[in-house]
Write an enzyme that holds these catalytic residues in place. Structure first.
Site, mmCIF file in Angstrom:
data_model
loop_
_atom_site.group_PDB
_atom_site.id
_atom_site.type_symbol
_atom_site.label_atom_id
_atom_site.label_comp_id
_atom_site.label_asym_id
_atom_site.label_seq_id
_atom_site.Cartn_x
_atom_site.Cartn_y
_atom_site.Cartn_z
ATOM 1 N N ALA A 1 0.889 -0.780 0.497
ATOM 2 C CA ALA A 1 -0.076 -0.298 0.389
ATOM 3 C C ALA A 1 0.941 1.321 0.060
ATOM 4 C CB ALA A 1 -1.363 -0.312 1.303
ATOM 5 N N LYS B 1 4.995 -1.384 -41.192
ATOM 6 C CA LYS B 1 3.967 -1.328 -39.865
ATOM 7 C C LYS B 1 2.523 -2.398 -40.165
ATOM 8 C CE LYS B 1 0.855 -0.346 -40.021
ATOM 9 N NZ LYS B 1 -0.867 0.559 -39.823
ATOM 10 N N ARG C 1 11.584 7.070 -0.987
ATOM 11 C CA ARG C 1 12.590 6.998 -1.349
ATOM 12 C C ARG C 1 12.805 7.261 -2.928
ATOM 13 N NH1 ARG C 1 13.521 3.204 3.791
ATOM 14 N NH2 ARG C 1 11.949 2.593 3.642
ATOM 15 N N GLY D 1 15.282 -2.010 10.851
ATOM 16 C CA GLY D 1 15.312 -2.451 11.567
ATOM 17 C C GLY D 1 16.086 -3.676 12.084
ATOM 18 N N GLU E 1 13.392 -0.045 15.380
ATOM 19 C CA GLU E 1 13.517 0.464 13.826
ATOM 20 C C GLU E 1 14.508 1.649 14.362
ATOM 21 O OE1 GLU E 1 11.696 -0.214 10.852
ATOM 22 O OE2 GLU E 1 11.231 -1.467 12.435
ATOM 23 N N SER F 1 12.198 1.770 -58.315
ATOM 24 C CA SER F 1 12.440 2.568 -57.003
ATOM 25 C C SER F 1 11.155 3.966 -57.332
ATOM 26 C CB SER F 1 13.509 3.225 -57.804
ATOM 27 O OG SER F 1 14.352 2.363 -57.465
HETATM 28 C C1 UD1 Z 1 10.280 -2.328 6.981
HETATM 29 C C2 UD1 Z 1 10.333 -3.298 8.033
HETATM 30 C C3 UD1 Z 1 11.807 -2.987 8.908
HETATM 31 C C4 UD1 Z 1 12.800 -3.758 7.758
HETATM 32 C C5 UD1 Z 1 12.271 -3.612 6.571
HETATM 33 C C6 UD1 Z 1 12.980 -4.893 5.636
HETATM 34 C C7 UD1 Z 1 8.814 -1.644 9.637
HETATM 35 C C8 UD1 Z 1 7.728 -0.449 10.661
HETATM 36 N N1 UD1 Z 1 9.877 -1.517 9.521
HETATM 37 O O1 UD1 Z 1 10.569 -0.968 7.064
HETATM 38 O O2 UD1 Z 1 12.436 -3.410 10.052
HETATM 39 O O3 UD1 Z 1 14.058 -4.048 8.421
HETATM 40 O O4 UD1 Z 1 11.034 -3.319 6.217
HETATM 41 O O5 UD1 Z 1 12.879 -4.077 4.155
HETATM 42 O O6 UD1 Z 1 7.786 -2.578 9.249
HETATM 43 N N2 UD1 Z 1 3.261 -0.287 3.712
HETATM 44 C C9 UD1 Z 1 1.871 -0.060 3.643
HETATM 45 N N3 UD1 Z 1 1.269 0.246 4.525
HETATM 46 C C10 UD1 Z 1 2.045 1.124 5.080
HETATM 47 C C11 UD1 Z 1 3.674 0.920 5.600
HETATM 48 C C12 UD1 Z 1 3.950 0.806 4.610
HETATM 49 O O7 UD1 Z 1 1.146 -1.056 3.299
HETATM 50 O O8 UD1 Z 1 1.646 2.281 5.440
HETATM 51 C C13 UD1 Z 1 3.899 -1.986 2.498
HETATM 52 C C14 UD1 Z 1 5.221 -1.040 1.796
HETATM 53 O O9 UD1 Z 1 4.253 -0.583 0.569
HETATM 54 C C15 UD1 Z 1 6.533 -1.713 1.509
HETATM 55 C C16 UD1 Z 1 6.119 -2.383 3.278
HETATM 56 O O10 UD1 Z 1 4.544 -2.253 3.626
HETATM 57 O O11 UD1 Z 1 5.947 -2.925 0.768
HETATM 58 C C17 UD1 Z 1 7.167 -1.583 3.451
HETATM 59 O O12 UD1 Z 1 7.112 -0.696 4.011
HETATM 60 P P1 UD1 Z 1 8.794 -0.531 4.027
HETATM 61 O O13 UD1 Z 1 8.195 1.652 4.747
HETATM 62 O O14 UD1 Z 1 9.217 0.037 2.871
HETATM 63 O O15 UD1 Z 1 8.892 -0.340 5.154
HETATM 64 P P2 UD1 Z 1 10.473 -0.287 5.663
HETATM 65 O O16 UD1 Z 1 10.834 1.466 6.287
HETATM 66 O O17 UD1 Z 1 11.837 -0.659 4.776
HETATM 67 CA CA CA Z 2 11.059 -1.345 2.831
#
Ligand code: UD1
Ligand code: CA
Length: 496
Positions: free
Chosen positions: A25, A375, A30, A162, A177, A429
């Site tokens: 979601a 095409k 980043r 994390g 985290e 041609s």
């Molecule tokens: C997360 C973990 C971290 C871990 C890392 C590994 C948490 C708080 N942290 O951090 O410990 O080391 O993954 O890759 O979980 N997403 C949602 N809804 C939200 C937020 C995120 O669906 O509200 C989904 C994102 O689309 C993504 C996944 O969750 O696919 C991970 O989210 P992301 O923000 O990338 O977490 P990290 O900061 O990488």
């Molecule tokens: Ca991630």
């Protein structure tokens, strides 16, 4: 599905159903992109498609996908991979963290006996084999199964992830985290890969207790294992050794690194298993879906995309792009040609600088050359169009020659019209063929002809607009009659 990637989960003490939940979601801030992160492409497919394919290999009861940002597009990408019924979509209306994301599926899962495998849509390379081992360990833990099993990994540089906090006896205690970690905690190099197994009931019970009291003001899924541990539940750790496999993509730098890994893997497989020669693998770009036959040679700076297939003993020269192309055996594609959604049969040559698109088809032994565009057109067996030509909505028969600078004028400003050029035709041609128009077999057009009317077979036309100058079949008929006569005569005198 590929048999090798099917992992049956046998010999586990529990008979609980396995369900998979994929977090997808988030926007992925980043990435600095308007496109949701899980839609960015790796090896030609969206990140989420990679995770979905791996999930189905585990043959789970259900796959839940949590969607939010660009939900419709993400759902479509999942359906493209798994089919319309392949996953259940749950919407997380506001992105308040990974814990909140899982919470969105509470209604569907909280009261089930499922073992829930939680995956992130941004961790594309994790293998089904590793996940099967994780589930196995989770279910076998102390003979009765754990409430939660975490996949962890040790990293030289754990920045961003994390961290796993263990107690004095080395048992799991909690996850902290990056943004909430103390200086000492930041030194820890065992990290949470974001891949977990939970017993569904325990998970949703603990999730109720998660509060957004942290540096990011989010509901962290990563608080759940610590809560379960504090409640006296078993939390087990699956310490994995292949960091690459389980690391996530957060930035475009990582995306590019992963692309390179997949690319090198694909090229290696082509060289070792398929017997393809790559002159310079460092500068060759081939989709993992492509199939290439043995003794085909690929020169540097070639891009082969999508479901392209190439036969044996072909030569694909530099600067060429093939997208969803079907290339037969013994085909030469000379430098800087583009072939998209089109087909080239055996023993053809293409280019240099040729462009085939929208279902163009070259039949056996035909050739197109410099600056020729095709095409929605078909070029028959052994026909040639070697220079500066546009063939659009055209059907060309066998052994026909299309002279330099020929244009099928297929567009009247409103509609597209067809051109038919039959067998054994010689198009002079600079001929303009104003469609709809047919040039009959054996006919010839003079240089610079503008053909506005159908040309009957065996006829020479020339001029602007083109007029009939000569019937070409008379001679032929005479010759034929002569040949017939000789044949008849020889039959009579044939000795018994
Ligand atoms: C997360 C973990 C971290 C871990 C890392 C590994 C948490 C708080 N942290 O951090 O410990 O080391 O993954 O890759 O979980 N997403 C949602 N809804 C939200 C937020 C995120 O669906 O509200 C989904 C994102 O689309 C993504 C996944 O969750 O696919 C991970 O989210 P992301 O923000 O990338 O977490 P990290 O900061 O990488
Ligand atoms: Ca991630």
């Amino acid at each position: 599905m590929d048999k090798q990637t099917q992992f049956a989960l046998q010999d586990t003490p529990t008979t609980a159903q396995l369900d998979v939940l994929i977090l997808a979601a988030g926007l992925g801030t980043r990435m600095r992109s308007r496109t949701a992160k899980v839609l960015h492409r790796l090896g030609g497919r969206p990140l989420i498609a990679h995770v979905c394919r791996t999930a189905t290999a585990l043959d789970p009861g259900h796959i839940y996908v949590i969607v939010g940002h660009q939900a419709e597009l993400v759902e479509q990408a999942v359906k493209d991979e798994l089919g319309a019924e392949g996953a259940i979509f749950v919407t997380q209306t506001e992105q308040r963290g990974t814990g909140d994301a899982v919470m969105a599926a509470r209604e569907a899962l909280a009261d089930t006996n499922s073992t829930l495998l939680v995956l992130s849509g941004d961790v594309p390379l994790v293998s089904a084999r590793t996940l099967a081992a994780l589930i196995q360990q989770h279910r076998a833990h102390r003979g009765r199964g754990a409430a939660c099993t975490l996949l962890t990994i040790k990293l030289e540089d754990p920045t961003g992830y994390g961290r796993i906090i263990r107690d004095s006896e080395g048992r799991f205690e909690r996850i902290v985290e990056q943004k909430d970690a103390s200086a000492a905690e930041k030194q820890l190099n065992e990290i949470n890969a974001g891949i977990y197994c939970f017993e569904a009931r325990a998970l949703f019970r603990a999730l109720e207790k998660v509060k957004p009291e942290n540096a990011q003001g989010e509901y962290y899924l990563t608080d759940v294992p610590g809560i379960l541990r504090a409640e006296g539940e078993d939390v087990s750790i699956f310490l994995h050794t292949d960091a690459r496999e389980v690391s996530g993509i957060n930035t475009r730098v990582e995306l590019a690194e992963f692309e390179n890994i997949i690319r090198r893997r694909t090229l290696r497989k082509l060289m070792i298993d398929s017997g393809v020669t790559l002159i310079d693998p460092a500068h060759t770009y081939i989709s993992p879906q492509a199939q290439i036959g043995r003794d085909t040679i690929i020169y540097p700076d070639v891009h082969i995309e999508g479901d392209t297939t190439i036969g044996e003993e072909c030569e694909i020269r530099s600067g060429t792009r093939l997208t969803n192309a079907r290339i037969g055996n013994n085909v030469t594609v000379k430098d800087h040609s583009v072939i998209v959604d089109s087909e080239v049969s055996d023993n053809c040559t293409v280019g240099p600088f040729a462009h085939l698109r929208m279902n163009a088809r070259m039949e056996e032994g035909s050739a197109v050359g410099n600056f020729v565009e095709m095409k929605k057109s078909r070029l028959g067996r052994k026909s040639k169009s070697m220079h500066l030509t546009y063939l659009g909505d055209a059907t060309v028969g066998e052994r026909t020659n299309i002279g330099a600078g020929t244009i099928t004028c297929n567009y009247d400003g409103k509609n597209k019209h067809a051109t038919v050029i039959e067998d054994n035709v010689k198009i002079g041609s600079d001929t303009m063929l104003v469609a709809p128009v047919t040039v009959g077999s054996g006919s010839v057009t003079g240089a610079g002809a503008v053909v506005t009317k159908d040309v009957p077979p065996d006829t020479l036309v020339a001029g602007v607009p083109a007029e009939i100058k000569k019937r070409l079949n008379e001679n032929k008929e005479e010759q034929k009659d002569e040949a017939e006569a000789i044949k008849d005569a020889s039959l009579v005198t044939q000795p018994e």
